[in-house]
Scaffold this active site. Structure first.
Site, short mmCIF file in Angstrom:
data_model
loop_
_atom_site.label_atom_id
_atom_site.label_comp_id
_atom_site.label_asym_id
_atom_site.label_seq_id
_atom_site.Cartn_x
_atom_site.Cartn_y
_atom_site.Cartn_z
N PRO A 2 -47.78 -9.67 32.76
CA PRO A 2 -48.51 -10.75 33.39
C PRO A 2 -47.65 -11.98 33.55
O PRO A 2 -46.89 -12.35 32.65
CB PRO A 2 -49.64 -11.01 32.42
CG PRO A 2 -49.23 -10.36 31.15
CD PRO A 2 -47.95 -9.68 31.33
N GLU A 3 -47.79 -12.60 34.68
CA GLU A 3 -47.14 -13.87 34.94
C GLU A 3 -48.23 -14.93 34.94
O GLU A 3 -49.37 -14.65 34.61
CB GLU A 3 -46.39 -13.81 36.27
CG GLU A 3 -45.42 -12.64 36.34
CD GLU A 3 -44.65 -12.55 37.64
OE1 GLU A 3 -44.41 -13.61 38.25
OE2 GLU A 3 -44.29 -11.44 38.04
N HIS A 89 -52.99 1.77 21.26
CA HIS A 89 -52.05 0.65 21.19
C HIS A 89 -52.74 -0.66 20.81
O HIS A 89 -52.28 -1.73 21.17
CB HIS A 89 -51.31 0.50 22.51
CG HIS A 89 -50.52 1.70 22.88
ND1 HIS A 89 -49.42 2.12 22.14
CD2 HIS A 89 -50.67 2.62 23.86
CE1 HIS A 89 -48.93 3.22 22.68
NE2 HIS A 89 -49.67 3.54 23.73
N ARG A 107 -46.12 -1.48 25.01
CA ARG A 107 -44.67 -1.62 24.83
C ARG A 107 -44.29 -2.57 23.70
O ARG A 107 -43.11 -2.67 23.35
CB ARG A 107 -44.03 -2.07 26.14
CG ARG A 107 -44.03 -0.96 27.17
CD ARG A 107 -43.43 -1.41 28.48
NE ARG A 107 -41.99 -1.56 28.43
CZ ARG A 107 -41.27 -1.95 29.47
NH1 ARG A 107 -41.85 -2.23 30.62
NH2 ARG A 107 -39.97 -2.08 29.35
N ARG A 144 -28.46 -27.42 38.14
CA ARG A 144 -28.20 -26.05 37.68
C ARG A 144 -27.16 -25.34 38.53
O ARG A 144 -27.20 -25.40 39.74
CB ARG A 144 -29.51 -25.23 37.69
CG ARG A 144 -30.62 -25.84 36.86
CD ARG A 144 -30.23 -25.92 35.41
NE ARG A 144 -31.37 -26.31 34.60
CZ ARG A 144 -31.93 -25.53 33.68
NH1 ARG A 144 -31.43 -24.35 33.44
NH2 ARG A 144 -32.97 -25.96 33.00
#
Length: 264
Positions: A2-3, A89, A107, A144
């Site tokens: 998820p973002e 899980h 995961r 940057r």
DNA sequence: ATCGGTACCTGCACGC
DNA sequence: TGCGTGCAGGTACCGA
């Protein structure tokens, strides 16, 4: 998995947790606790009332009445579910005064941690992409030296963007994933800033993406994948010019772009 | 101080 | 049917 938009959707769907009291915490997986002692953590959580639930980038912070935080990161495959039954899980089960909260993560890249003080990992994050001003964003780009793809994935630059929305925002602003950040100025910087805002707002409005296993706390899938213009569309025609979408590894992440619309 | 590469986990789709 | 390979929304840590 998820973002920012998916985490935002999850945070909204777990609003019923606010005001609930944790009766007991069952913590089954040391790995997602990231070094916290399960017994100590369970003791820290038991009896505590959840005062607020807030998102910081991809992190979920639940403030507990009387101080302390439950910090959750969903990693790639994490889920927070209200009710239901534990599965293969399920790594954490919070029994509440009304209902149950499950944390699942196949995961185990996510985390589920208690912190007595505001967590450092959250404090280190950059600004929210939907809150930063254009001037601050443009000034950040100039400082940057890295590639745009890597920079937008960097959570200390902006918090919450991930592989999907970075590719989508770069496509919309016609910027190549390998473009150098410091060279994006003026109109191109403005265009990127607006593309990031637009893609995130649209995804939030749609309830997040539904690549593979993403669901909100009620188990509903998002529908945004129908709007992906480049993400995981390798070989398919660009929606603007018809050129096949290409895939490229940048910063070890697959990057999808149109070689004609996004020139270097 | 910033980087790029690697490691951490499981599951799935694919080709043989 | 099964096995090997490559891929997957994430971040932390390492050495350069």
């Amino acid at each position: 998995m998820p973002e920012l938009p998916e985490v935002e959707t999850v945070v909204r769907s777990i609003a019923p947790l606010i005001g609930r009291r944790i009766i007991t915490a069952e913590l089954r997986c040391p790995r997602v606790l990231r070094g916290s002692d399960p017994d100590e953590m369970a003791a820290s959580l038991a009896g505590r009332k959840i005062a607020a639930v807030k998102r910081y980038g991809k992190f979920i912070l639940m403030s507990l009445e009387g101080g302390g935080y439950l910090m959750v990161h969903l990693g790639m495959t994490g889920r927070l579910l209200l009710g239901g039954a534990p599965g293969k899980h399920t790594h954490a089960i919070l029994t509440l005064d009304r209902g149950t909260l499950f944390y699942d993560d196949s995961r185990q890249f996510g985390c589920f941690q208690y912190s007595a003080v505001f967590p450092k990992r959250v404090a280190r994050l950059g600004p929210e992409p939907l809150e930063i001003s254009f001037d601050d964003f443009a000034a950040g780009l100039r400082r940057r030296k890295t590639r745009m793809k890597a920079l937008l994935l960097n959570q200390s630059f902006l918090r919450g963007m991930g592989n999907i929305y970075v590719d989508e925002a770069l496509f919309r602003s016609r910027i190549h994933p390998l473009a150098l950040a410091a060279r994006i100025r003026g109109d191109r910087a403005r265009c990127l800033y607006e593309a990031i805002g637009a893609v995130l707002r649209e995804a939030i409005a749609a309830g997040g993406s539904s690549i593979s296993d993403y669901v909100d706390a009620e188990g509903r899938k998002g529908f945004f994948q129908i709007s992906h213009r480049v993400y995981q569309r390798t070989g398919e025609p660009c929606v603007d010019c018809g050129t096949p979408i290409r895939r490229l590894l940048v910063a070890q992440r697959s990057s999808h772009f149109c070689p004609k619309c996004q020139k270097r």
